[in-house]
Structure formats: C-alpha cells, structure tokens
Motif scaffolding. Structure first.
Motif, PDB file in Angstrom:
ATOM      1  N   PRO A  29       5.103  13.430  33.155  1.00 54.55           N
ATOM      2  CA  PRO A  29       6.200  13.902  34.332  1.00 54.55           C
ATOM      3  C   PRO A  29       7.307  14.693  33.709  1.00 54.55           C
ATOM      4  O   PRO A  29       7.556  15.665  34.357  1.00 54.55           O
ATOM      5  N   ARG A  30       7.858  14.248  32.651  1.00 53.24           N
ATOM      6  CA  ARG A  30       9.067  15.110  32.083  1.00 53.24           C
ATOM      7  C   ARG A  30       8.585  16.440  31.253  1.00 53.24           C
ATOM      8  O   ARG A  30       9.208  17.211  31.659  1.00 53.24           O
ATOM      9  N   LEU A  31       7.414  16.274  30.869  1.00 50.22           N
ATOM     10  CA  LEU A  31       7.008  17.495  30.365  1.00 50.22           C
ATOM     11  C   LEU A  31       6.640  18.489  31.263  1.00 50.22           C
ATOM     12  O   LEU A  31       7.064  19.633  31.356  1.00 50.22           O
ATOM     13  N   VAL A  32       6.171  18.004  32.513  1.00 46.39           N
ATOM     14  CA  VAL A  32       6.003  19.076  33.701  1.00 46.39           C
ATOM     15  C   VAL A  32       7.273  19.565  34.163  1.00 46.39           C
ATOM     16  O   VAL A  32       7.514  20.741  34.643  1.00 46.39           O
ATOM     17  N   GLU A  33       8.281  18.691  34.279  1.00 39.49           N
ATOM     18  CA  GLU A  33       9.545  19.311  34.609  1.00 39.49           C
ATOM     19  C   GLU A  33      10.074  20.465  33.667  1.00 39.49           C
ATOM     20  O   GLU A  33      10.621  21.388  34.033  1.00 39.49           O
ATOM     21  N   LEU A  34       9.715  20.161  32.321  1.00 35.07           N
ATOM     22  CA  LEU A  34      10.395  21.076  31.629  1.00 35.07           C
ATOM     23  C   LEU A  34       9.728  22.316  31.592  1.00 35.07           C
ATOM     24  O   LEU A  34      10.171  23.646  31.439  1.00 35.07           O
ATOM     25  N   VAL A  35       8.214  22.362  31.866  1.00 32.68           N
ATOM     26  CA  VAL A  35       7.273  23.476  31.913  1.00 32.68           C
ATOM     27  C   VAL A  35       7.898  24.166  33.067  1.00 32.68           C
ATOM     28  O   VAL A  35       7.965  25.401  32.955  1.00 32.68           O
ATOM     29  N   HIS A  36       8.379  23.658  34.116  1.00 28.67           N
ATOM     30  CA  HIS A  36       8.801  24.328  35.421  1.00 28.67           C
ATOM     31  C   HIS A  36      10.159  24.980  35.101  1.00 28.67           C
ATOM     32  O   HIS A  36      10.368  25.979  35.450  1.00 28.67           O
ATOM     33  N   LEU A  69       4.539  18.707  20.764  1.00 29.91           N
ATOM     34  CA  LEU A  69       5.644  17.893  20.316  1.00 29.91           C
ATOM     35  C   LEU A  69       7.012  17.740  21.204  1.00 29.91           C
ATOM     36  O   LEU A  69       7.165  19.090  21.781  1.00 29.91           O
ATOM     37  N   LEU A  70       7.564  16.844  21.408  1.00 28.00           N
ATOM     38  CA  LEU A  70       8.703  16.686  21.898  1.00 28.00           C
ATOM     39  C   LEU A  70      10.035  16.296  21.396  1.00 28.00           C
ATOM     40  O   LEU A  70       9.888  15.819  20.386  1.00 28.00           O
ATOM     41  N   ALA A  71      11.096  17.317  21.813  1.00 24.62           N
ATOM     42  CA  ALA A  71      12.381  16.976  21.237  1.00 24.62           C
ATOM     43  C   ALA A  71      12.968  16.062  21.884  1.00 24.62           C
ATOM     44  O   ALA A  71      13.251  16.132  23.216  1.00 24.62           O
ATOM     45  N   GLU A  72      13.769  14.975  21.576  1.00 27.02           N
ATOM     46  CA  GLU A  72      14.305  14.034  22.191  1.00 27.02           C
ATOM     47  C   GLU A  72      15.490  13.737  21.543  1.00 27.02           C
ATOM     48  O   GLU A  72      16.197  14.148  20.394  1.00 27.02           O
ATOM     49  N   ALA A  73      16.727  13.934  22.582  1.00 21.14           N
ATOM     50  CA  ALA A  73      18.153  13.900  22.215  1.00 21.14           C
ATOM     51  C   ALA A  73      18.362  12.489  21.797  1.00 21.14           C
ATOM     52  O   ALA A  73      17.491  11.677  21.886  1.00 21.14           O
ATOM     53  N   PRO A  74      19.708  12.537  21.263  1.00 22.44           N
ATOM     54  CA  PRO A  74      19.769  11.030  20.760  1.00 22.44           C
ATOM     55  C   PRO A  74      19.842   9.959  21.750  1.00 22.44           C
ATOM     56  O   PRO A  74      19.609   8.565  21.298  1.00 22.44           O
ATOM     57  N   ASP A  75      20.247  10.301  23.003  1.00 18.90           N
ATOM     58  CA  ASP A  75      19.948   8.950  23.845  1.00 18.90           C
ATOM     59  C   ASP A  75      18.475   8.897  24.224  1.00 18.90           C
ATOM     60  O   ASP A  75      17.995   7.864  25.164  1.00 18.90           O
ATOM     61  N   GLY A  76      17.606   9.407  23.585  1.00 23.49           N
ATOM     62  CA  GLY A  76      16.010   9.154  23.961  1.00 23.49           C
ATOM     63  C   GLY A  76      15.452  10.109  25.120  1.00 23.49           C
ATOM     64  O   GLY A  76      14.214  10.047  25.128  1.00 23.49           O
ATOM     65  N   THR A  77      16.381  10.750  25.557  1.00 26.14           N
ATOM     66  CA  THR A  77      15.971  11.792  26.703  1.00 26.14           C
ATOM     67  C   THR A  77      14.978  12.925  26.410  1.00 26.14           C
ATOM     68  O   THR A  77      15.477  13.545  25.157  1.00 26.14           O
ATOM     69  N   VAL A  78      13.939  13.039  26.709  1.00 30.89           N
ATOM     70  CA  VAL A  78      13.157  14.325  26.340  1.00 30.89           C
ATOM     71  C   VAL A  78      13.677  15.688  26.649  1.00 30.89           C
ATOM     72  O   VAL A  78      13.911  16.057  28.087  1.00 30.89           O
ATOM     73  N   ALA A  79      14.153  16.542  25.908  1.00 29.98           N
ATOM     74  CA  ALA A  79      14.901  17.689  26.041  1.00 29.98           C
ATOM     75  C   ALA A  79      14.258  18.834  25.800  1.00 29.98           C
ATOM     76  O   ALA A  79      14.797  20.007  26.056  1.00 29.98           O
ATOM     77  N   CYS A 101       4.307  27.844  23.407  1.00 33.16           N
ATOM     78  CA  CYS A 101       5.737  27.451  24.013  1.00 33.16           C
ATOM     79  C   CYS A 101       6.615  27.083  23.130  1.00 33.16           C
ATOM     80  O   CYS A 101       6.143  25.932  22.596  1.00 33.16           O
ATOM     81  N   LEU A 102       7.873  27.301  23.005  1.00 34.07           N
ATOM     82  CA  LEU A 102       8.827  26.454  22.649  1.00 34.07           C
ATOM     83  C   LEU A 102      10.103  26.572  23.616  1.00 34.07           C
ATOM     84  O   LEU A 102      10.345  27.627  24.058  1.00 34.07           O
ATOM     85  N   TYR A 103      10.425  25.512  24.226  1.00 29.15           N
ATOM     86  CA  TYR A 103      11.760  25.543  25.135  1.00 29.15           C
ATOM     87  C   TYR A 103      12.553  24.282  24.894  1.00 29.15           C
ATOM     88  O   TYR A 103      11.874  23.091  24.550  1.00 29.15           O
ATOM     89  N   LEU A 104      13.674  24.393  24.995  1.00 32.42           N
ATOM     90  CA  LEU A 104      14.692  23.346  25.105  1.00 32.42           C
ATOM     91  C   LEU A 104      15.689  23.614  26.140  1.00 32.42           C
ATOM     92  O   LEU A 104      16.050  24.575  26.831  1.00 32.42           O
ATOM     93  N   ALA A 105      15.795  22.485  27.052  1.00 37.71           N
ATOM     94  CA  ALA A 105      16.633  22.442  28.219  1.00 37.71           C
ATOM     95  C   ALA A 105      18.067  23.131  27.700  1.00 37.71           C
ATOM     96  O   ALA A 105      18.524  22.607  26.561  1.00 37.71           O
ATOM     97  N   GLU A 106      18.830  23.800  28.618  1.00 37.10           N
ATOM     98  CA  GLU A 106      19.965  24.497  28.260  1.00 37.10           C
ATOM     99  C   GLU A 106      20.919  23.587  27.606  1.00 37.10           C
ATOM    100  O   GLU A 106      21.601  23.822  26.620  1.00 37.10           O
ATOM    101  N   GLU A 107      21.188  22.245  28.053  1.00 34.24           N
ATOM    102  CA  GLU A 107      22.242  21.480  27.348  1.00 34.24           C
ATOM    103  C   GLU A 107      21.724  20.858  26.157  1.00 34.24           C
ATOM    104  O   GLU A 107      22.638  20.291  25.359  1.00 34.24           O
ATOM    105  N   ALA A 108      20.502  21.218  25.725  1.00 40.73           N
ATOM    106  CA  ALA A 108      19.878  20.702  24.404  1.00 40.73           C
ATOM    107  C   ALA A 108      20.188  21.592  23.350  1.00 40.73           C
ATOM    108  O   ALA A 108      19.939  21.413  22.268  1.00 40.73           O
ATOM    109  N   ARG A 109      20.491  22.895  23.655  1.00 42.62           N
ATOM    110  CA  ARG A 109      20.367  23.927  22.697  1.00 42.62           C
ATOM    111  C   ARG A 109      21.822  23.899  21.839  1.00 42.62           C
ATOM    112  O   ARG A 109      22.596  23.645  22.251  1.00 42.62           O
ATOM    113  N   GLY A 110      21.617  24.251  20.519  1.00 40.04           N
ATOM    114  CA  GLY A 110      22.964  24.187  19.656  1.00 40.04           C
ATOM    115  C   GLY A 110      23.019  22.884  19.084  1.00 40.04           C
ATOM    116  O   GLY A 110      24.057  22.799  18.500  1.00 40.04           O
TER     117      GLY A 110
END
Length: 175
Positions: A29-36, A69-79, A101-110
């Motif tokens: 479900p989270r992966l599909v959100e990120l794909v969209h 492969l999923l990138a997780e933020a320190p709080d465990g959120t898949v970003a 594809c490689l994608y990071l949610a905007e708040e996870a960049r940098g």
C-alpha cells in the motif's frame, strides 16, 4: 547471474539518517502511494487502479526478476523506493541491473537516503553477479541529473519510446 537470495540482504544504513531494505508484501500500500507520487512528479498519465494487485505477484513470486528496495526515514516511515529488474545488454552480451525507478518523497530528499538507495542497488547488482546498473531520468529533472553526476554515473542521450500492442493471439496479423 545467480544469488543466494537477494530479497533477504541486510538493510543498508543511510549516511545521515534512515535505512534501506527490501520491500515486503505488507509494504505494497505505501509503495503504491509512492508510485502515484512519482507518476505525478514526472507529469505522467495516472496509472489504473489495482497497481498493488498487479505488482505483488511480480515482486514476491519465487522466481521474481523484479526487486524493490525501500528507503526508511529514522522514524520507520517508508519514504522512497528503487525498483530494479535483471536485463540483458545485447551489444555487450552480458546481464545488467536495470533501475526502472528511483523516487524519494519530497520531505525525504537531502538526508542521504538517495545515496543509500543507490548503495543498496549496487549491492543488489553485486549479489546478482552483475557489474553494471543502468537507468534513465527525464532530462528536465535537473536535481536527479546533478545527484547521478555526483555519484560518478555517466549519461548518454536517448529518447524513450513506448508502443502499445493491441491484444490478440500470438502470430495474428493486424491490419
């Protein structure tokens, strides 16, 4: 191109925060959100409903040739995510890993997660016994181009085409 089990490789720590790990069925479900989000970011046509149902069997099958492969933020959120498949380069007569594809949610960049994803992709390539990763990015995505250049990747200009193939029986002529 044989690996023990690349779906079970250990998480890759990000340089500053978070980690990278293989996707699990409960991540769909989270992966599909990120794909969209990614589709919207690239100004592409929205994808039809049911993406998780279509992706799951290809991603988690016993003989799958697709890895995420999923990138997780320190709080465990898949970003973010990197999606890869094994491919064959005809001109070079060798296998390589194609990062579709490689994608990071905007708040996870940098925060080092993009570099960690790329380290994870390179690690997956090593596990699969291939020595090259290939990918494309839109030429207008200057941030991605700068990121890949900083990694030492080299680019080559190409235009990507898509041809819709109408349904029909194999070998049936279309007029």
């Amino acid at each position: 191109m044989e690996a023990e089990n690349p779906r079970e490789h250990p998480p890759v720590p990000a340089r500053r925060a978070g980690s990278v790990r293989p996707a699990r069925p409960e991540d769909l479900p989270r992966l599909v959100e990120l794909v969209h989000e990614h589709v919207a970011y690239e100004k592409a046509e929205p994808r039809p409903a049911g993406l998780a149902d279509r992706l799951g069997p290809h991603l988690f099958a016993e003989d799958a040739r697709l890895w995420v492969l999923l990138a997780e933020a320190p709080d465990g959120t898949v970003a973010g995510y990197a999606a890869c498949s094994a491919e064959f380069a005809f001109w070079d007569a060798r296998h390589y890993l194609h990062m579709d594809c490689l994608y990071l949610a905007e708040e996870a960049r940098g925060h080092g997660l993009g570099a960690a994803l790329m380290e994870g992709v390179a690690g997956l390539a090593r596990e699969l016994g291939v020595d090259q990763v290939q990918w494309q990015t839109p030429d207008w995505n200057e941030g991605a181009v700068r990121f890949y250049d900083r990694l030492g990747a080299t680019g080559a200009p190409k235009r990507r085409y898509t041809l819709a193939v109408p349904a029909g029986r194999p070998g049936e002529a279309r007029h």
